[in-house]
Design an enzyme around this catalytic site. Structure first.
Site, PDB file in Angstrom:
ATOM      1  CG  HIS A 151       2.348   5.198   4.532  1.00 21.99           C
ATOM      2  ND1 HIS A 151       3.607   5.333   3.975  1.00 21.99           N
ATOM      3  CD2 HIS A 151       1.477   5.226   3.479  1.00 21.99           C
ATOM      4  CE1 HIS A 151       3.510   5.450   2.670  1.00 21.99           C
ATOM      5  NE2 HIS A 151       2.222   5.377   2.331  1.00 21.99           N
ATOM      6  CD  GLN A 165      -2.790   4.156   0.079  1.00 20.65           C
ATOM      7  OE1 GLN A 165      -3.867   4.611  -0.322  1.00 20.65           O
ATOM      8  NE2 GLN A 165      -1.738   4.047  -0.711  1.00 20.65           N
ATOM      9  CD  GLU A 181      -8.336 -14.697  -1.140  1.00 24.09           C
ATOM     10  OE1 GLU A 181      -8.772 -14.511   0.027  1.00 24.09           O
ATOM     11  OE2 GLU A 181      -7.152 -14.499  -1.467  1.00 24.09           O
ATOM     12  CG  MET A 190       4.696 -10.972 -12.217  1.00 26.38           C
ATOM     13  SD  MET A 190       4.711 -12.766 -12.445  1.00 26.38           S
ATOM     14  CE  MET A 190       5.074 -13.280 -10.760  1.00 26.38           C
ATOM     15  CD  GLU A 218       6.101 -14.172 -16.294  1.00 26.97           C
ATOM     16  OE1 GLU A 218       7.110 -14.666 -15.783  1.00 26.97           O
ATOM     17  OE2 GLU A 218       6.116 -13.556 -17.387  1.00 26.97           O
TER      18      GLU A 218
END
Length: 347
Positions: free
Chosen positions: A162, A164, A178, A312, A316
């Site tokens: 599945h 979401q 972006e 991470m 990081e």
């Protein structure tokens, strides 16, 4: 030599840098070992709330669906009628309204079937459902985030295949980032960033994993996660719902090929988080969004084996992202893997 000497690489999509330290993968590992995913998932379980005919937490009974199945998330992170936050009394304590809807989409009625093991028509049905949801929710909401968390390692609490879909009244952080970087690139260079990037990677081929007439998958030059990939169309496409029928067919095919390679890498159902990014919707449908190029990110955590992941942490979290092998090494390893799933090799 990139495979031996540390260096930093610029990510133009996020306007940040990643430290590449490929020699670190040689160090001995005495850290945490993950549990491989279970191989004995029952095909149908009446107690699994995602199965056909099962009862969910809110008491609703799922239909006995035979293809994809979409329903409202019983525990949504966003709701359409959330109240306005109080006005702030100081600029350091700001809040803003957050409204939306959250849906769950089951890919298939069988719990023991993942996308790489599904047939091409079944994967195409998933692509169609994604495009339909993007159109439906995008008619009013500025952002529709389709994402899949696969595997317990990525926080998935149910093995049933599945994803979401969250639609929000605001542009989330990654979308705003972006939007800015792609807008700047178009303004400065006259071509959409990821369209130019796809053309460059198709020509260079050193980070190419799989390709077909309409799509290509690369380990991006600026990849952060060990086997991170970027799925890109060859032509300029702003949104998932803008794809032609033939492009949806070829998308189903290249997704299957990529995900088979992922599973074959360590011969395990490969965990990842993935999601689609495209031009904003809702009020943005009437605006110029030529700087956007549709794409999907795949972020898998595994590094050395089915039980050793990339963490991470430390540097990081406090400085900047760091990776333990070059994107070229990762791409070469993925590219060389067979495209027949390891579970089907004896069939």
């Amino acid at each position: 030599r990139p495979a031996e000497h540390q260096h930093v690489r610029y990510n133009p999509l996020r306007d940040d840098w990643v430290l590449v330290s490929a020699h670190r993968v040689k160090r001995p590992w005495q850290g945490q070992l993950e549990k491989p995913p279970p191989e004995d998932v029952p095909r149908w379980d009446p107690k699994n709330p995602l199965c056909p005919g099962a009862t969910r937490a809110n008491g609703e009974v799922n239909p006995k669906y035979e293809g994809t199945f979409v329903f409202p998330n019983d525990f949504p992170a966003l709701q359409p009628d959330a109240p306005e936050p109080d006005d702030s009394d100081h600029p350091l304590f700001r809040a803003a309204p957050a409204r939306g809807v959250c849906k769950v989409m089951c890919f298939h009625p069988w719990s023991d079937l993942t996308l790489p093991l599904m047939s091409l028509p079944e994967i195409r049905a998933v692509v169609d459902a994604w495009a339909e949801l993007a159109t439906e929710l995008g008619a009013s909401y500025p952002w529709v985030q389709i994402f899949e968390n696969k595997g317990a390692m990525m926080g998935c609490s149910n093995p049933h295949p599945h994803c979401q879909v969250w639609a929000s009244s605001f542009l989330p952080n990654e979308a705003r980032l972006e939007d800015r970087t792609q807008r700047q690139h178009l303004s400065q260079h006259g071509v959409p960033m990821l369209l130019e990037y796809a053309e460059q990677e198709a020509r260079r081929k050193e980070r190419l994993v799989v390709e077909n007439a309409d799509w290509l998958v690369v380990v991006p030059y600026w990849a952060t996660w060990p086997y991170q990939t970027l799925l890109l169309p060859r032509r300029h496409v702003c949104r998932l719902q803008d794809l032609s029928d033939s492009e949806k067919d070829s998308l189903a095919s290249i997704m299957q090929r990529l995900l088979i390679k992922y599973d074959n890498l360590f011969e395990v159902s490969f965990p990842y988080s993935m999601g689609w990014h495209g031009a904003p919707t809702g009020p943005y449908l009437e605006e110029e969004c030529r700087h956007w190029q549709l794409h999907a990110h795949y972020y898998p955590p595994l590094l050395r084996s089915a039980t050793v992941r990339k963490f991470m942490v430390g540097y990081e979290m406090l400085a900047q992202a760091q990776r333990d092998l070059t994107p070229e090494q990762a791409a070469e390893r993925l590219r060389s893997l067979p495209e027949v799933h390891y579970k089907k090799r004896t069939e």
